[in-house]
Write a protein that holds these residues in place. Sequence first.
Motif, PDB file in Angstrom:
ATOM      1  N   LEU A 147     -11.673 -15.297  -5.629  1.00  0.00           N
ATOM      2  CA  LEU A 147     -10.536 -14.872  -6.433  1.00  0.00           C
ATOM      3  C   LEU A 147     -10.243 -15.928  -7.494  1.00  0.00           C
ATOM      4  O   LEU A 147     -10.172 -17.115  -7.200  1.00  0.00           O
ATOM      5  CB  LEU A 147      -9.297 -14.705  -5.554  1.00  0.00           C
ATOM      6  CG  LEU A 147      -9.143 -13.391  -4.814  1.00  0.00           C
ATOM      7  CD1 LEU A 147      -8.087 -13.514  -3.738  1.00  0.00           C
ATOM      8  CD2 LEU A 147      -8.775 -12.288  -5.779  1.00  0.00           C
ATOM      9  N   GLU A 148     -10.053 -15.463  -8.743  1.00  0.00           N
ATOM     10  CA  GLU A 148      -9.774 -16.385  -9.836  1.00  0.00           C
ATOM     11  C   GLU A 148      -8.334 -16.206 -10.299  1.00  0.00           C
ATOM     12  O   GLU A 148      -7.936 -15.102 -10.686  1.00  0.00           O
ATOM     13  CB  GLU A 148     -10.696 -16.090 -11.023  1.00  0.00           C
ATOM     14  CG  GLU A 148     -12.170 -16.194 -10.746  1.00  0.00           C
ATOM     15  CD  GLU A 148     -12.988 -15.691 -11.932  1.00  0.00           C
ATOM     16  OE1 GLU A 148     -13.809 -14.775 -11.758  1.00  0.00           O
ATOM     17  OE2 GLU A 148     -12.787 -16.209 -13.039  1.00  0.00           O
ATOM     18  N   LEU A 149      -7.579 -17.298 -10.258  1.00  0.00           N
ATOM     19  CA  LEU A 149      -6.211 -17.246 -10.753  1.00  0.00           C
ATOM     20  C   LEU A 149      -6.223 -17.180 -12.269  1.00  0.00           C
ATOM     21  O   LEU A 149      -6.899 -17.967 -12.925  1.00  0.00           O
ATOM     22  CB  LEU A 149      -5.445 -18.484 -10.290  1.00  0.00           C
ATOM     23  CG  LEU A 149      -4.009 -18.609 -10.773  1.00  0.00           C
ATOM     24  CD1 LEU A 149      -3.153 -17.484 -10.214  1.00  0.00           C
ATOM     25  CD2 LEU A 149      -3.434 -19.959 -10.372  1.00  0.00           C
ATOM     26  N   TYR A 193       1.853 -13.501  -9.948  1.00  0.00           N
ATOM     27  CA  TYR A 193       0.537 -14.011 -10.343  1.00  0.00           C
ATOM     28  C   TYR A 193      -0.391 -12.862 -10.713  1.00  0.00           C
ATOM     29  O   TYR A 193      -0.309 -11.774 -10.152  1.00  0.00           O
ATOM     30  CB  TYR A 193      -0.108 -14.774  -9.175  1.00  0.00           C
ATOM     31  CG  TYR A 193       0.816 -15.718  -8.442  1.00  0.00           C
ATOM     32  CD1 TYR A 193       1.577 -15.262  -7.369  1.00  0.00           C
ATOM     33  CD2 TYR A 193       0.916 -17.045  -8.814  1.00  0.00           C
ATOM     34  CE1 TYR A 193       2.432 -16.116  -6.688  1.00  0.00           C
ATOM     35  CE2 TYR A 193       1.762 -17.911  -8.134  1.00  0.00           C
ATOM     36  CZ  TYR A 193       2.521 -17.449  -7.079  1.00  0.00           C
ATOM     37  OH  TYR A 193       3.370 -18.298  -6.406  1.00  0.00           O
ATOM     38  N   TRP A 194      -1.323 -13.155 -11.605  1.00  0.00           N
ATOM     39  CA  TRP A 194      -2.460 -12.264 -11.850  1.00  0.00           C
ATOM     40  C   TRP A 194      -3.726 -12.977 -11.390  1.00  0.00           C
ATOM     41  O   TRP A 194      -3.968 -14.128 -11.754  1.00  0.00           O
ATOM     42  CB  TRP A 194      -2.607 -11.917 -13.335  1.00  0.00           C
ATOM     43  CG  TRP A 194      -1.703 -10.841 -13.832  1.00  0.00           C
ATOM     44  CD1 TRP A 194      -0.728 -10.955 -14.784  1.00  0.00           C
ATOM     45  CD2 TRP A 194      -1.696  -9.460 -13.452  1.00  0.00           C
ATOM     46  NE1 TRP A 194      -0.108  -9.754 -14.993  1.00  0.00           N
ATOM     47  CE2 TRP A 194      -0.691  -8.810 -14.176  1.00  0.00           C
ATOM     48  CE3 TRP A 194      -2.450  -8.704 -12.528  1.00  0.00           C
ATOM     49  CZ2 TRP A 194      -0.408  -7.458 -14.041  1.00  0.00           C
ATOM     50  CZ3 TRP A 194      -2.161  -7.356 -12.400  1.00  0.00           C
ATOM     51  CH2 TRP A 194      -1.158  -6.741 -13.145  1.00  0.00           C
ATOM     52  N   TYR A 195      -4.526 -12.246 -10.603  1.00  0.00           N
ATOM     53  CA  TYR A 195      -5.822 -12.724 -10.155  1.00  0.00           C
ATOM     54  C   TYR A 195      -6.897 -11.737 -10.606  1.00  0.00           C
ATOM     55  O   TYR A 195      -6.662 -10.542 -10.711  1.00  0.00           O
ATOM     56  CB  TYR A 195      -5.890 -12.804  -8.627  1.00  0.00           C
ATOM     57  CG  TYR A 195      -5.263 -14.029  -8.016  1.00  0.00           C
ATOM     58  CD1 TYR A 195      -3.917 -14.026  -7.667  1.00  0.00           C
ATOM     59  CD2 TYR A 195      -6.012 -15.169  -7.763  1.00  0.00           C
ATOM     60  CE1 TYR A 195      -3.339 -15.146  -7.081  1.00  0.00           C
ATOM     61  CE2 TYR A 195      -5.441 -16.291  -7.177  1.00  0.00           C
ATOM     62  CZ  TYR A 195      -4.103 -16.264  -6.845  1.00  0.00           C
ATOM     63  OH  TYR A 195      -3.535 -17.362  -6.275  1.00  0.00           O
ATOM     64  N   LYS A 196      -8.104 -12.271 -10.780  1.00  0.00           N
ATOM     65  CA  LYS A 196      -9.275 -11.433 -11.058  1.00  0.00           C
ATOM     66  C   LYS A 196     -10.242 -11.596  -9.891  1.00  0.00           C
ATOM     67  O   LYS A 196     -10.518 -12.733  -9.468  1.00  0.00           O
ATOM     68  CB  LYS A 196      -9.953 -11.874 -12.360  1.00  0.00           C
ATOM     69  CG  LYS A 196     -11.236 -11.142 -12.681  1.00  0.00           C
ATOM     70  CD  LYS A 196     -11.877 -11.709 -13.951  1.00  0.00           C
ATOM     71  CE  LYS A 196     -13.200 -11.010 -14.261  1.00  0.00           C
ATOM     72  NZ  LYS A 196     -13.859 -11.589 -15.472  1.00  0.00           N
ATOM     73  N   GLN A 197     -10.735 -10.479  -9.368  1.00  0.00           N
ATOM     74  CA  GLN A 197     -11.705 -10.526  -8.293  1.00  0.00           C
ATOM     75  C   GLN A 197     -12.975  -9.802  -8.739  1.00  0.00           C
ATOM     76  O   GLN A 197     -12.991  -8.588  -8.896  1.00  0.00           O
ATOM     77  CB  GLN A 197     -11.161  -9.913  -7.003  1.00  0.00           C
ATOM     78  CG  GLN A 197     -12.090 -10.134  -5.804  1.00  0.00           C
ATOM     79  CD  GLN A 197     -11.487  -9.669  -4.492  1.00  0.00           C
ATOM     80  OE1 GLN A 197     -10.795  -8.655  -4.434  1.00  0.00           O
ATOM     81  NE2 GLN A 197     -11.724 -10.416  -3.423  1.00  0.00           N
ATOM     82  N   ARG A 251      -1.949 -25.048  -7.366  1.00  0.00           N
ATOM     83  CA  ARG A 251      -2.659 -23.782  -7.404  1.00  0.00           C
ATOM     84  C   ARG A 251      -3.219 -23.465  -6.028  1.00  0.00           C
ATOM     85  O   ARG A 251      -3.446 -24.343  -5.202  1.00  0.00           O
ATOM     86  CB  ARG A 251      -3.770 -23.798  -8.435  1.00  0.00           C
ATOM     87  CG  ARG A 251      -4.836 -24.849  -8.254  1.00  0.00           C
ATOM     88  CD  ARG A 251      -5.712 -24.920  -9.503  1.00  0.00           C
ATOM     89  NE  ARG A 251      -6.364 -23.633  -9.754  1.00  0.00           N
ATOM     90  CZ  ARG A 251      -7.575 -23.337  -9.306  1.00  0.00           C
ATOM     91  NH1 ARG A 251      -8.244 -24.199  -8.595  1.00  0.00           N
ATOM     92  NH2 ARG A 251      -8.121 -22.160  -9.587  1.00  0.00           N
ATOM     93  N   PHE A 306      -0.142  -9.607  -1.957  1.00  0.00           N
ATOM     94  CA  PHE A 306      -0.896  -8.957  -3.020  1.00  0.00           C
ATOM     95  C   PHE A 306      -0.557  -7.477  -3.140  1.00  0.00           C
ATOM     96  O   PHE A 306      -0.244  -6.808  -2.141  1.00  0.00           O
ATOM     97  CB  PHE A 306      -2.398  -9.083  -2.754  1.00  0.00           C
ATOM     98  CG  PHE A 306      -2.939 -10.450  -3.018  1.00  0.00           C
ATOM     99  CD1 PHE A 306      -2.900 -11.433  -2.046  1.00  0.00           C
ATOM    100  CD2 PHE A 306      -3.497 -10.761  -4.254  1.00  0.00           C
ATOM    101  CE1 PHE A 306      -3.396 -12.700  -2.289  1.00  0.00           C
ATOM    102  CE2 PHE A 306      -4.001 -12.024  -4.503  1.00  0.00           C
ATOM    103  CZ  PHE A 306      -3.947 -12.990  -3.523  1.00  0.00           C
ATOM    104  N   TYR A 362      -8.334  -6.333 -10.599  1.00  0.00           N
ATOM    105  CA  TYR A 362      -7.255  -7.212 -11.034  1.00  0.00           C
ATOM    106  C   TYR A 362      -6.106  -7.069 -10.047  1.00  0.00           C
ATOM    107  O   TYR A 362      -5.561  -5.986  -9.844  1.00  0.00           O
ATOM    108  CB  TYR A 362      -6.835  -6.884 -12.461  1.00  0.00           C
ATOM    109  CG  TYR A 362      -7.891  -7.335 -13.446  1.00  0.00           C
ATOM    110  CD1 TYR A 362      -8.988  -6.528 -13.725  1.00  0.00           C
ATOM    111  CD2 TYR A 362      -7.831  -8.599 -14.034  1.00  0.00           C
ATOM    112  CE1 TYR A 362      -9.993  -6.964 -14.582  1.00  0.00           C
ATOM    113  CE2 TYR A 362      -8.829  -9.035 -14.893  1.00  0.00           C
ATOM    114  CZ  TYR A 362      -9.912  -8.206 -15.156  1.00  0.00           C
ATOM    115  OH  TYR A 362     -10.908  -8.641 -15.991  1.00  0.00           O
TER     116      TYR A 362
END
Lengths: 113, 111
Positions: A43-45, A33-37, B98, A104, A89
């Motif tokens: 945290l945004e998937l 997965y890639w997340y943006k913080q 999700r 993570f 990221y």
Amino acid sequence: ETGVTQTPRHLVMGMTNKKSLKCEQHLGHNAMYWYKQSAKKPLELMFVYSLEERVENNSVPSRFSPECPNSSHLFLHLHTLQPEDSALYLCASSQDGDFTEAFFGQGTRLTVV
Amino acid sequence: QKEVEQNSGPLSVPEGAIASLNCTYSDRVSQSFFWYRQYSGKSPELIMSIYSNGDKEDGRFTAQLNKASQYVSLLIRDSQPSDSATYLCAAFSYGNNRLAFGKGNQVVVIP
């Protein structure tokens, strides 16, 4: 050390640059997965890959382009980013694509100037 | 309504006390719940997972889940300065497929 390695740890890029983030997992997991913080936001998937196939793209702008050549590696290609894309990221992996116990990496701190 | 909500504001607790963190979620079909600890400048680290109603204990940590109330909590007993971090609550829904995170709760343990 969680078995998920991200490089680079820090990246500063201009809005016209093209760069790539790399993630490698040594856990034998099938999903990545890639997340943006961003500051003060959850945290945004961004992207989900299960068995090397993309299974979710949460309306992420096309200036972010993921690539998963095999189950151990995940890339995030960046081009023509905006200053608001500056964030941490995070790459994560789990045994299956159901996020059960996701682990993570250390993240890439990206600054767009 | 946010998918996962956590109490706002930092929580300050004296060393040796119990830190109590709360989390509510909106998706009734959520089935898996996780607590992550994130030190400043570091990535989230999984510390607890809970899947069924009741309590789950692991060392000084206890997670509590109440699906009827859509509520999950984390207790940290005998708090130590090394517990000072941000704690993230996450809920996974097979319906949405999700993992949704809350904003996090900062805990400061005062020696």
